[in-house]
Design a protein around this motif. Sequence first.
Motif, PDB file in Angstrom:
ATOM      1  N   GLY A 221      93.448 -75.469  53.747  1.00  0.00           N
ATOM      2  CA  GLY A 221      94.030 -76.583  54.485  1.00  0.00           C
ATOM      3  C   GLY A 221      95.263 -77.072  53.744  1.00  0.00           C
ATOM      4  O   GLY A 221      95.236 -77.195  52.518  1.00  0.00           O
ATOM      5  N   ILE A 222      96.315 -77.350  54.477  1.00  0.00           N
ATOM      6  CA  ILE A 222      97.545 -77.719  53.788  1.00  0.00           C
ATOM      7  C   ILE A 222      98.473 -78.541  54.678  1.00  0.00           C
ATOM      8  O   ILE A 222      98.677 -78.228  55.848  1.00  0.00           O
ATOM      9  CB  ILE A 222      98.280 -76.459  53.270  1.00  0.00           C
ATOM     10  N   SER A 223      98.992 -79.613  54.101  1.00  0.00           N
ATOM     11  CA  SER A 223     100.157 -80.321  54.635  1.00  0.00           C
ATOM     12  C   SER A 223     101.338 -79.755  53.853  1.00  0.00           C
ATOM     13  O   SER A 223     101.686 -80.242  52.786  1.00  0.00           O
ATOM     14  CB  SER A 223     100.018 -81.834  54.414  1.00  0.00           C
ATOM     15  N   TYR A 224     101.914 -78.703  54.382  1.00  0.00           N
ATOM     16  CA  TYR A 224     102.827 -77.890  53.567  1.00  0.00           C
ATOM     17  C   TYR A 224     104.213 -78.481  53.436  1.00  0.00           C
ATOM     18  O   TYR A 224     104.966 -78.105  52.537  1.00  0.00           O
ATOM     19  CB  TYR A 224     102.925 -76.475  54.163  1.00  0.00           C
TER      20      TYR A 224
END
Lengths: 305, 305, 305, 305
Positions: free
Chosen positions: B94-97
Amino acid sequence: MPERPAPTRDEVLAYLHERRNWGRWGEDDQKGAINLITAEKRAAVARSVRSGRVVSLSRDFPKMPGPGNPQPAQHFVQVMGHSGTAGGATDYYGISYHGYQATHIDALCHVWDEGGMWNGRDPYREIRSQGTRYGGVENWREGIVTRGVLLDIPRFRGDPFVTMERPVHGWELEDVAAAQGVRPEPGDALLVYSGREAWQASSPEWNPYGAERPGLHASCLPFVRDNDIALLGWDLMDASPNEYGIPWTMHGALFAYGVALLDNCLLQPLAEACAEEGRYDFMLTVAPLPVVGGTGSPANPLAMF
Amino acid sequence: MPERPAPTRDEVLAYLHERRNWGRWGEDDQKGAINLITAEKRAAVARSVRSGRVVSLSRDFPKMPGPGNPQPAQHFVQVMGHSGTAGGATDYYGISYHGYQATHIDALCHVWDEGGMWNGRDPYREIRSQGTRYGGVENWREGIVTRGVLLDIPRFRGDPFVTMERPVHGWELEDVAAAQGVRPEPGDALLVYSGREAWQASSPEWNPYGAERPGLHASCLPFVRDNDIALLGWDLMDASPNEYGIPWTMHGALFAYGVALLDNCLLQPLAEACAEEGRYDFMLTVAPLPVVGGTGSPANPLAMF
Amino acid sequence: MPERPAPTRDEVLAYLHERRNWGRWGEDDQKGAINLITAEKRAAVARSVRSGRVVSLSRDFPKMPGPGNPQPAQHFVQVMGHSGTAGGATDYYGISYHGYQATHIDALCHVWDEGGMWNGRDPYREIRSQGTRYGGVENWREGIVTRGVLLDIPRFRGDPFVTMERPVHGWELEDVAAAQGVRPEPGDALLVYSGREAWQASSPEWNPYGAERPGLHASCLPFVRDNDIALLGWDLMDASPNEYGIPWTMHGALFAYGVALLDNCLLQPLAEACAEEGRYDFMLTVAPLPVVGGTGSPANPLAMF
Amino acid sequence: MPERPAPTRDEVLAYLHERRNWGRWGEDDQKGAINLITAEKRAAVARSVRSGRVVSLSRDFPKMPGPGNPQPAQHFVQVMGHSGTAGGATDYYGISYHGYQATHIDALCHVWDEGGMWNGRDPYREIRSQGTRYGGVENWREGIVTRGVLLDIPRFRGDPFVTMERPVHGWELEDVAAAQGVRPEPGDALLVYSGREAWQASSPEWNPYGAERPGLHASCLPFVRDNDIALLGWDLMDASPNEYGIPWTMHGALFAYGVALLDNCLLQPLAEACAEEGRYDFMLTVAPLPVVGGTGSPANPLAMF
């Protein structure tokens, strides 16, 4: 329906246990058969590019829930700013990419049988809930750039897709390659197109997480091993169930041979491009996200002609 | 410290508003300056490959919390099976890139100013919390394969990194290109190395989410526009704060020119490779994940020599 | 099958628009009908406890994928330490709790009709992708402790569950209350048991996200409003589709009356306990997580006798 | 600074190993000291409610990144509908709730020492990455409703918060209880207020994940055990580091005594309420989310007077 006799259970087990590549690139190797791809090979495949046509082998990031996508990926957008001003939009992606939806690469640690994981390591010692200490996807952080070869089963068979009744056998791969006039070479990426889109269109309620899946028969293992394939990509995976009661058949190429697996590829557009370009080999680029300790990565593999 | 006078605020605004590419590829275009990359250009850059050396431009997937990583990516591994049996390991990413950690590409919808987003669209109409309807990253699903050109600022300056006091100006890009003997061409990917690793090592408590960041000055905009650059990659982004009080300076290349931005690249290894290979151009491949409606994608860009 | 004539479309719209509680507790109120629960009422209900028996009204945290759970909750465990040492296990929970699986409370901002959200606010001004600025669940951070009243429809009807053909009408709520000898009072929590577990057991392939759902008819709105109910809990929600073509019927109690909704309650054990205890009123405690700007919260409501 | 001699290392180990409650409620028990809370006790505490005042013991859901919140919780809102129509807003919550931010309850499986987890089970056999098979939080799905007792250390000491130099010792708990005129009884929830908000305000850069944390000394273990406490809640946890080199001191009450731990409570408002209400006991309700196999749960504990 096989035209030739399928291997016995003992023969399949021998493919997995006697022919394995453990130790071939050193006891501590974490690259597996990707070692077969040399800089020279990469340069040669790049220089073989002619038209510059690029085809993506990736399915959509699987956000939509459905019978075939029981754990959909997450996508949340956040917008900053307001009407008439400067602003920006960001998003969050979350995904359990293994399974039957997302196009992804399997790292060397992803599966194992009772003999252990790649190079004989013990997965219960190496893999922690925070990440694996051996065989993680970060070992392929420089990407996989090599010659790709597509074998188009539907075109060869004249059927839209591979069925449960008639999985793809190893000798068929040989026949298809010969018919297409293409020969696998050491370090190649082998892509086997089985007609997944047509299969799914014909079986809208198919749940790939159930027991029944058409795909490749265990008899394909020697084709992979004999040709020193570095990466195996497919749209339909191991035919399941298998008559041997072996937990991993073709997936065994991962832990036995060190072959990278590229699951759930979108191969229909590639098959069309190969036919149009008149060639079944191309430059393939796979660029996994370098997740330290990751068991694989979603990916958007690109073929260039 | 600039050797030449910086542009005025009006001049910078003119870069963003008068020189924009809106409509250049049609009112409904969603590819932006990536349109400048033709199949011929791709084929040519592939055939320019010599050594086959590959370098990743990606930083590690940012799992580790820290002052510079206030919203770390998520990685959870799940193991199935037990000792002495077949099994497998899967994981969740999971990532808020967006931001300053993950190497990622910005889609055309990512930022805008008061004039609107790419091609003049209204972001508050186009972007929903479920995904954007215009300018999403899926428009680049065929990947970005083009000639890359690296400009190595630390080597040119003889300093380990770009400082707050002395951002990179447009004329310096010209000087560096000339010194390196490389000339940008239409459709190229421009990569500007500013020494981020050395900068961070010298400022361990640096919080990139604060107001102060070294990087590129707004005067670099004409260099990007005049040379018809298709993609701008960097390790340090827009110098911040800027003296103009303009919300997006270099990031404006995204919405004004349609130039793809490749943020938080790891460029130190690439700079070393360029020096060793004796060339500052190479084949660059960026393969975003095809997230329908996504504002960008984490990516592992690959340079091949 | 209704024994009495159902209200007309205009009558239902009048329930939602003419009888609404907007402004009743001030223009800036963010507690809605929870204002009806006074400290005196809480103390009285606590002192009414006799046996000390506690029953949970919560279904399991919905981790299992399935036809009825298309976006399952996430649960990842991480273990630290190793055999024979001190250690610990932690986990990550992720959930999109709205929908038809998780037991949860709806905050005042959760739904609206063309007239706006609670107290007439404009949801498109108040709700941001980062959280709502009005009517968020944090306004109920002190919890909801009040008298709960259960109406047991299956017992009254002698049928295991409410069917599509025969939704629960308002006059039936009155009949059930009378038959059970219980009378709702201002500030009460009204819990309507419709037999969901039996319904689901009889319809294993039921997809609650489809158009058809048994449940409460719009004619129940006056019962809620006339009795000054503070919270409405249910196992099956608004009967759907409704013959009026109104987007929100019973859910309208949220934005029109300010009534908290407690969705997907597990009410079978509560119904059994009521029968065994010989009383259909009890102390109800709901303790939402105080998420600032949240549109609701998963919850484990507790009934004590 | 202790007024009385602290226990020796052997004495502390004896608290954890010789006095443990393993087997007390059966070999297969998964409720631990929560067994001490009878229906009679619950009914009695409910009937002791006088004013009906409710106080939440929960901190905000920890969304904001910061030095003390290195892995912030996730909150994403999605809005459906558009201006002037009916619509709705939903959200996603994601949280690694263990640690020092979220108010949460620890399940019996959460920590262990070299002797094992609760009841002597082997955590490496019981806990899987998909969930624990023993001691999961679902065993407390009926909630924890009991008499709560607050001990207010800052008020007793005349200091705003407990310091590193002077942890809370067991004898001080006795002194505070006596000074407050309150006596713990079997099955009670013991809440120890140490002044966390004042501590944090005085140390804004404090990183609770570092080694140094003020809190309760291991000498408090006998107070918990002797009084048959069922649940221990606190705002500051085990003082750390401890002089004994023992990995879990007060947290050992979880695996040794089966005492539920309620971490990161917000106790300042409760302390104020106790002073104003003139009583240090109250009805406490904790309602964990029933996550099958979960190692704990975020919670919003409620105290009612």
